[in-house]
Design an enzyme around this catalytic site. Structure first.
Site, mmCIF file in Angstrom:
data_model
loop_
_atom_site.group_PDB
_atom_site.id
_atom_site.type_symbol
_atom_site.label_atom_id
_atom_site.label_comp_id
_atom_site.label_asym_id
_atom_site.label_seq_id
_atom_site.Cartn_x
_atom_site.Cartn_y
_atom_site.Cartn_z
ATOM 1 N N GLY A 13 28.173 1.981 10.328
ATOM 2 C CA GLY A 13 26.819 1.874 10.987
ATOM 3 C C GLY A 13 26.908 0.495 11.364
ATOM 4 O O GLY A 13 27.645 -0.456 10.959
ATOM 5 N N GLN A 14 25.475 0.061 11.742
ATOM 6 C CA GLN A 14 25.323 -1.374 12.173
ATOM 7 C C GLN A 14 25.331 -2.453 10.814
ATOM 8 O O GLN A 14 26.072 -3.224 10.951
ATOM 9 C CB GLN A 14 23.743 -1.421 12.431
ATOM 10 C CG GLN A 14 23.539 -1.194 14.047
ATOM 11 C CD GLN A 14 22.056 -1.620 14.397
ATOM 12 O OE1 GLN A 14 22.257 -2.895 14.544
ATOM 13 N NE2 GLN A 14 20.999 -1.220 14.247
ATOM 14 N N THR A 66 19.242 7.669 11.033
ATOM 15 C CA THR A 66 18.295 6.919 11.604
ATOM 16 C C THR A 66 18.102 7.058 13.024
ATOM 17 O O THR A 66 17.163 6.482 13.473
ATOM 18 C CB THR A 66 18.808 5.487 11.621
ATOM 19 O OG1 THR A 66 20.289 5.635 12.608
ATOM 20 C CG2 THR A 66 19.469 4.810 10.507
ATOM 21 N N TYR A 129 11.064 11.048 9.618
ATOM 22 C CA TYR A 129 12.172 10.058 9.240
ATOM 23 C C TYR A 129 11.453 9.178 8.392
ATOM 24 O O TYR A 129 12.181 8.937 7.097
ATOM 25 C CB TYR A 129 12.544 8.978 10.589
ATOM 26 C CG TYR A 129 13.154 7.850 10.220
ATOM 27 C CD1 TYR A 129 14.505 7.997 9.769
ATOM 28 C CD2 TYR A 129 12.575 6.509 10.472
ATOM 29 C CE1 TYR A 129 15.276 6.516 9.409
ATOM 30 C CE2 TYR A 129 13.207 5.368 9.957
ATOM 31 C CZ TYR A 129 14.541 5.567 9.501
ATOM 32 O OH TYR A 129 15.248 4.292 8.991
ATOM 33 N N LYS A 133 12.764 8.462 4.369
ATOM 34 C CA LYS A 133 13.288 7.108 3.838
ATOM 35 C C LYS A 133 12.286 6.835 2.386
ATOM 36 O O LYS A 133 12.810 6.250 1.744
ATOM 37 C CB LYS A 133 12.922 6.192 5.053
ATOM 38 C CG LYS A 133 14.090 6.279 5.787
ATOM 39 C CD LYS A 133 15.655 6.333 5.441
ATOM 40 C CE LYS A 133 15.803 4.605 5.042
ATOM 41 N NZ LYS A 133 17.294 4.684 4.572
#
Length: 287
Positions: A13-14, A66, A129, A133
């Site tokens: 991922g990022q 995400t 979302y 989280k």
């Protein structure tokens, strides 16, 4: 002396990619970068196997679901990765005596503040979302009292899918684009976040709890898009529009600024100004 070991989940991922791009600067550690093919974070046996064989001293959980809009309908998938998996990783960290750093988001807040959010401010997610989280943070800290949770916002990089890369693509394809101007925050270069996390681990200090990290400054998505356009030398026209003109399945917080005082005070990490960091976004990918 044997090197301490760092396990990084969500390696492709990022944030995982950003950590990979700078990890050679931290040669006193051994790293294991685990993508989905190597570590299914939502599988007890997969988590158990990797902890047992690698025996990490530190775990950076950069794995996350995400897709903010898709989370509204793909609820099971979002919950599995953002909550269940976090609990499994936290339990394994306790069992194998590893220190866990879990990454969270500004989406745990409702976005109605007028001043940057501190770690003590009440949480109130406005979408699924954000709700997952927040539940993930709770799973981490309830299961592992020694865990560190770092909330961040507006992460972008030269890796994966993000606003920066989308703008670059659209500006090369179109002569004009529309970007919302009534959501404000501070963009966070993933490389800066990666550096802050590794600096915390390298500091030898460990203060569990919740921290906020993002680049400094305050802009709208429109301002950010204009800065990207100017940096890449595009002639694309960027129009400012209200969020109401661009409806999305999930509502976004209109205010996403995070107060980074605590993480600076505790760990002396660098928090570069967002515009300064934007200049270096492509450099990390080339390292």
């Amino acid at each position: 002396m044997a090197k301490k070991k760092i396990l990084v989940t969500g390696a492709n991922g990022q944030l995982g990619s950003a950590i990979q791009s700078i990890h050679n600067n931290y040669s006193s550690f051994d790293f294991l970068f685990a993508g989905r093919d190597q570590l299914a974070v939502d599988s007890y046996s997969s988590v158990e196997k990797i902890f047992k064989s690698f025996k990490p001293d530190f775990v950076i959980n950069a794995a996350a679901y995400t897709a903010v809009d898709k989370a509204e309908t793909e609820r099971d998938a979002a919950e599995t990765i953002n909550v269940t998996a976090v609990g499994l990783l936290a339990a394994a960290a306790v069992k194998y005596n590893a220190q866990l750093i879990h990454i969270s988001t500004d989406y745990v807040f409702d976005g109605n503040s007028e001043k940057p959010y501190t770690e003590e401010d009440p949480t109130e997610p406005i979408g699924f979302y954000g709700a997952t989280k927040l539940a993930g943070e709770e799973a981490a800290l309830f299961t592992d009292e020694q865990a560190i949770v770092i909330r961040t916002a507006w992460v972008y990089s030269a890796f994966g899918n993000n606003f920066y890369k989308t703008m670059k693509r659209l500006m090369s394809e179109r002569s004009e684009i529309n970007v919302v101007n009534d959501q404000v925050g501070a963009p966070t270069n993933a490389a800066d976040l990666a550096t802050a996390i590794l600096d915390i681990i390298a500091s030898g200090k460990w203060e569990p709890g919740v921290y906020h990290y993002s680049n400094s400054g305050k802009v709208s998505w429109y301002d950010f898009a204009v800065a990207i356009r100017d940096q890449i030398g595009s002639t694309c026209v960027v129009n400012a529009i209200p969020s109401s003109a661009y409806p999305t399945p999930a509502k976004r917080p209109s205010f996403s600024l995070l107060d980074t005082t605590k993480i600076i005070k505790t760990y002396k990490v660098k928090v570069p100004e967002w515009k300064e960091s934007l200049k270096y976004v492509e450099l990390t990918a080339k390292q």
